[in-house]
Design a protein around this motif. Structure first.
Motif, PDB file in Angstrom:
ATOM      1  N   LEU A 160     -16.955  28.419 -21.866  1.00  0.00           N
ATOM      2  CA  LEU A 160     -18.142  27.841 -21.230  1.00  0.00           C
ATOM      3  C   LEU A 160     -19.117  28.920 -20.771  1.00  0.00           C
ATOM      4  CD1 LEU A 160     -16.545  24.958 -19.114  1.00  0.00           C
ATOM      5  CD2 LEU A 160     -17.770  24.775 -21.293  1.00  0.00           C
ATOM      6  N   GLN A 161     -18.604  30.084 -20.418  1.00  0.00           N
ATOM      7  CA  GLN A 161     -19.468  31.184 -19.983  1.00  0.00           C
ATOM      8  C   GLN A 161     -20.397  31.663 -21.093  1.00  0.00           C
ATOM      9  OE1 GLN A 161     -16.463  33.916 -18.590  1.00  0.00           O
ATOM     10  NE2 GLN A 161     -16.725  33.319 -16.443  1.00  0.00           N
ATOM     11  N   LYS A 162     -20.055  31.341 -22.331  1.00  0.00           N
ATOM     12  CA  LYS A 162     -20.895  31.762 -23.459  1.00  0.00           C
ATOM     13  C   LYS A 162     -22.154  30.899 -23.580  1.00  0.00           C
ATOM     14  CE  LYS A 162     -16.845  33.250 -26.144  1.00  0.00           C
ATOM     15  NZ  LYS A 162     -16.049  33.003 -27.389  1.00  0.00           N
ATOM     16  N   GLU A 163     -22.144  29.724 -22.929  1.00  0.00           N
ATOM     17  CA  GLU A 163     -23.277  28.805 -23.045  1.00  0.00           C
ATOM     18  C   GLU A 163     -24.381  29.195 -22.067  1.00  0.00           C
ATOM     19  OE1 GLU A 163     -23.239  26.774 -25.438  1.00  0.00           O
ATOM     20  OE2 GLU A 163     -21.102  26.813 -25.957  1.00  0.00           O
ATOM     21  N   GLU A 164     -25.614  29.091 -22.536  1.00  0.00           N
ATOM     22  CA  GLU A 164     -26.756  29.472 -21.696  1.00  0.00           C
ATOM     23  C   GLU A 164     -27.053  28.421 -20.633  1.00  0.00           C
ATOM     24  OE1 GLU A 164     -31.490  30.647 -22.212  1.00  0.00           O
ATOM     25  OE2 GLU A 164     -30.165  30.590 -23.948  1.00  0.00           O
ATOM     26  N   LEU A 165     -26.865  27.127 -20.983  1.00  0.00           N
ATOM     27  CA  LEU A 165     -27.198  26.043 -20.055  1.00  0.00           C
ATOM     28  C   LEU A 165     -26.126  24.958 -20.158  1.00  0.00           C
ATOM     29  CD1 LEU A 165     -29.210  24.821 -18.038  1.00  0.00           C
ATOM     30  CD2 LEU A 165     -30.449  23.847 -19.974  1.00  0.00           C
ATOM     31  N   LEU A 166     -25.537  24.610 -19.020  1.00  0.00           N
ATOM     32  CA  LEU A 166     -24.513  23.581 -18.954  1.00  0.00           C
ATOM     33  C   LEU A 166     -24.954  22.485 -17.992  1.00  0.00           C
ATOM     34  CD1 LEU A 166     -21.363  25.868 -18.587  1.00  0.00           C
ATOM     35  CD2 LEU A 166     -21.978  24.560 -20.621  1.00  0.00           C
ATOM     36  N   LEU A 167     -24.769  21.253 -18.414  1.00  0.00           N
ATOM     37  CA  LEU A 167     -25.009  20.100 -17.534  1.00  0.00           C
ATOM     38  C   LEU A 167     -23.681  19.391 -17.346  1.00  0.00           C
ATOM     39  CD1 LEU A 167     -27.018  18.256 -16.007  1.00  0.00           C
ATOM     40  CD2 LEU A 167     -27.262  16.946 -18.122  1.00  0.00           C
ATOM     41  N   THR A 168     -23.398  18.984 -16.102  1.00  0.00           N
ATOM     42  CA  THR A 168     -22.127  18.336 -15.829  1.00  0.00           C
ATOM     43  C   THR A 168     -22.309  17.278 -14.750  1.00  0.00           C
ATOM     44  OG1 THR A 168     -19.802  18.795 -15.359  1.00  0.00           O
ATOM     45  CG2 THR A 168     -21.412  20.015 -14.066  1.00  0.00           C
ATOM     46  N   THR A 169     -21.215  16.625 -14.382  1.00  0.00           N
ATOM     47  CA  THR A 169     -21.255  15.651 -13.299  1.00  0.00           C
ATOM     48  C   THR A 169     -21.084  16.386 -11.971  1.00  0.00           C
ATOM     49  OG1 THR A 169     -18.867  15.278 -13.206  1.00  0.00           O
ATOM     50  CG2 THR A 169     -20.122  14.000 -14.837  1.00  0.00           C
ATOM     51  N   GLU A 170     -21.363  15.682 -10.884  1.00  0.00           N
ATOM     52  CA  GLU A 170     -21.263  16.338  -9.583  1.00  0.00           C
ATOM     53  C   GLU A 170     -19.820  16.724  -9.260  1.00  0.00           C
ATOM     54  OE1 GLU A 170     -23.248  15.852  -5.157  1.00  0.00           O
ATOM     55  OE2 GLU A 170     -23.380  14.212  -6.610  1.00  0.00           O
ATOM     56  N   LYS A 171     -18.859  15.864  -9.637  1.00  0.00           N
ATOM     57  CA  LYS A 171     -17.451  16.197  -9.395  1.00  0.00           C
ATOM     58  C   LYS A 171     -17.036  17.425 -10.210  1.00  0.00           C
ATOM     59  CE  LYS A 171     -15.474  12.159 -10.115  1.00  0.00           C
ATOM     60  NZ  LYS A 171     -14.387  11.131 -10.154  1.00  0.00           N
ATOM     61  N   ASP A 172     -17.473  17.487 -11.468  1.00  0.00           N
ATOM     62  CA  ASP A 172     -17.146  18.650 -12.294  1.00  0.00           C
ATOM     63  C   ASP A 172     -17.829  19.906 -11.769  1.00  0.00           C
ATOM     64  OD1 ASP A 172     -15.487  17.389 -14.310  1.00  0.00           O
ATOM     65  OD2 ASP A 172     -17.294  16.379 -14.973  1.00  0.00           O
ATOM     66  N   PHE A 173     -19.022  19.738 -11.220  1.00  0.00           N
ATOM     67  CA  PHE A 173     -19.749  20.868 -10.642  1.00  0.00           C
ATOM     68  C   PHE A 173     -18.928  21.499  -9.512  1.00  0.00           C
ATOM     69  CE2 PHE A 173     -22.900  22.783  -7.769  1.00  0.00           C
ATOM     70  CZ  PHE A 173     -23.667  23.523  -8.657  1.00  0.00           C
ATOM     71  N   MET A 174     -18.238  20.649  -8.719  1.00  0.00           N
ATOM     72  CA  MET A 174     -17.400  21.169  -7.636  1.00  0.00           C
ATOM     73  C   MET A 174     -16.294  22.064  -8.176  1.00  0.00           C
ATOM     74  SD  MET A 174     -18.656  20.128  -4.817  1.00  0.00           S
ATOM     75  CE  MET A 174     -20.364  19.707  -5.191  1.00  0.00           C
ATOM     76  N   ARG A 175     -15.773  21.739  -9.358  1.00  0.00           N
ATOM     77  CA  ARG A 175     -14.701  22.536  -9.948  1.00  0.00           C
ATOM     78  C   ARG A 175     -15.223  23.775 -10.670  1.00  0.00           C
ATOM     79  NH1 ARG A 175     -12.866  17.337 -11.206  1.00  0.00           N
ATOM     80  NH2 ARG A 175     -13.536  17.476 -13.361  1.00  0.00           N
ATOM     81  N   LEU A 176     -16.471  23.734 -11.124  1.00  0.00           N
ATOM     82  CA  LEU A 176     -16.983  24.804 -11.983  1.00  0.00           C
ATOM     83  C   LEU A 176     -17.883  25.808 -11.265  1.00  0.00           C
ATOM     84  CD1 LEU A 176     -17.852  22.696 -15.169  1.00  0.00           C
ATOM     85  CD2 LEU A 176     -16.066  24.441 -14.983  1.00  0.00           C
ATOM     86  N   LYS A 177     -18.415  25.445 -10.106  1.00  0.00           N
ATOM     87  CA  LYS A 177     -19.459  26.286  -9.504  1.00  0.00           C
ATOM     88  C   LYS A 177     -18.958  27.679  -9.125  1.00  0.00           C
ATOM     89  CE  LYS A 177     -18.939  24.450  -4.798  1.00  0.00           C
ATOM     90  NZ  LYS A 177     -19.664  23.824  -3.666  1.00  0.00           N
ATOM     91  N   ASN A 178     -17.686  27.807  -8.753  1.00  0.00           N
ATOM     92  CA  ASN A 178     -17.159  29.133  -8.425  1.00  0.00           C
ATOM     93  C   ASN A 178     -16.757  29.920  -9.666  1.00  0.00           C
ATOM     94  OD1 ASN A 178     -17.432  28.713  -5.651  1.00  0.00           O
ATOM     95  ND2 ASN A 178     -15.419  27.767  -5.486  1.00  0.00           N
ATOM     96  N   GLU A 179     -16.480  29.194 -10.745  1.00  0.00           N
ATOM     97  CA  GLU A 179     -16.091  29.842 -11.999  1.00  0.00           C
ATOM     98  C   GLU A 179     -17.297  30.236 -12.839  1.00  0.00           C
ATOM     99  OE1 GLU A 179     -13.031  30.524 -12.476  1.00  0.00           O
ATOM    100  OE2 GLU A 179     -12.077  29.256 -10.952  1.00  0.00           O
ATOM    101  N   LEU A 180     -18.378  29.502 -12.685  1.00  0.00           N
ATOM    102  CA  LEU A 180     -19.606  29.749 -13.442  1.00  0.00           C
ATOM    103  C   LEU A 180     -20.773  29.854 -12.463  1.00  0.00           C
ATOM    104  CD1 LEU A 180     -18.974  27.014 -16.151  1.00  0.00           C
ATOM    105  CD2 LEU A 180     -18.668  29.485 -16.468  1.00  0.00           C
TER     106      LEU A 180
END
Length: 336
Positions: free
Chosen positions: A284-304
């Motif tokens: 996922l770090q290879k992608e320039e722009l990612l859109l996700t749900t708010e729940k997924d954002f909680m899991r991904l925001k520290n990783e990305l």
């Protein structure tokens, strides 16, 4: 009924029978339930999978938090910790669960707690220096060791509990007769243009009791996508290349909404409450722009943590009778 369901149906009869017996033992007081001297509202469903519990809990918080000290109590599904824990908002989703972290992030003044044993969790909340005046239980319809004062049962428009079977042949956690415990039933994820005639047909299919109220709601999507420090208009994504990442039970409504808005994207779908692996994060770090749900954002925001991660906020929108629903909640809380 499909061939697979036919094979599993005997096991559903067995499981359903066990759940019926369990419910009768609670109903007759043979199994005890804890009641409390403050308003406890339980939000839940009969089926596994997404029915819109999180936006409903947020709707209740918005309704009540200005006038009362509100607390939410969740199990903290798939969290790495255990026992009672007050959420500060500084934890990772892996520590406390994505939904509790979302509640605390959006409503920092609200007390948010997790505990897999709800009776213990409520006791801990009541022992706080400033205990809550209202407790909202997230996903607690089957947690019968607590007897909530008000039950909100959710069922999605495209997957009504009346049309389903008990696990494992179907998706119901308990027989549909359990719906009788609900004070209100909300059909979620409806098309915004749902007509009154269809509402009446759905009410007949659900066999709503005389003492229950039935409501209909839809998902309202924001016109903006939110990042850590940046906000974009949703239509700006029409000229951008992006990847949609979802780890929710049913991403189909979101996918449809984005396509209806004229957006083109690649969709990477993961299971509900998915904990992303290091290899998946690297991809996922290879992608320039990612859109996700708010729940997924909680899991991904520290990783990305970079500027390329956004989520699309959603809210619950009642299709008529919103005031009646909110008045019923306020009336229940005022009794205490």
């Amino acid at each position: 009924m499909s061939a697979a369901r036919k094979l599993l149906y005997p096991f559903s009869l067995l499981y359903g029978g066990v759940m019926l017996l369990r419910n009768k033992l609670y109903d007759r007081g043979i199994f005890s339930s804890e009641e409390y001297e403050l308003p406890v509202i339980a939000v839940g469903n009969l089926s596994v999978g997404g029915t819109g519990k999180t936006p409903m809990v947020e709707h209740l918080i918005t309704l009540l938090a200005e006038d009362y000290r509100v607390a939410t109590l969740s199990r903290g599904y798939k969290r790495s910790s255990s026992g009672f824990r007050l959420v500060t908002g500084k934890e990772s989703a892996a520590e406390v669960g994505d939904e509790p972290l979302q509640f605390k992030t959006k409503f920092p003044k609200v007390m948010v707690a997790v505990d897999e044993v709800r009776t213990h969790g409520i006791g801990q909340l009541l022992n706080q220096a400033q205990p809550p005046e209202v407790i909202i239980l997230d996903d607690a319809f089957q947690h019968r060791k607590v007897k909530a004062g008000f039950y909100i049962l959710l069922t999605p428009y495209n997957d009504l509990y009346s049309d389903d079977l008990v696990l494992p042949a179907g998706n119901l956690r308990e027989p549909k007769s359990g719906a009788r415990r609900a004070d209100v039933v909300v059909v979620t994820k409806c098309p915004p243009s749902l007509e009154e005639q269809e509402k009446k047909k759905i009410a007949d299919r659900l066999k709503i009791n005389a003492g229950q109220d039935l409501y209909f709601s839809s998902i309202s999507y924001s016109d903006k996508v939110m990042g850590i420090d940046t906000t974009l208009n949703l239509d700006e994504l029409k000229v951008k290349s992006f990847v949609l990442v979802t780890g929710i039970a049913n991403p189909a409504p979101l996918v449809k909404h984005l396509k209806d808005r004229g957006l083109s994207f690649e969709h990477k779908a993961f299971p509900d409450h998915h904990n992303f692996t290091a290899a998946q994060i690297k991809e996922l770090q290879k992608e320039e722009l990612l859109l996700t749900t708010e729940k997924d954002f909680m899991r991904l925001k520290n990783e990305l943590p970079g500027p390329g991660l956004f989520y699309l906020p959603i809210t619950t929108e009642f299709l008529g009778d919103r005031k009646k629903f909110e008045n019923s909640i306020n009336s229940f809380v005022r009794k205490f």
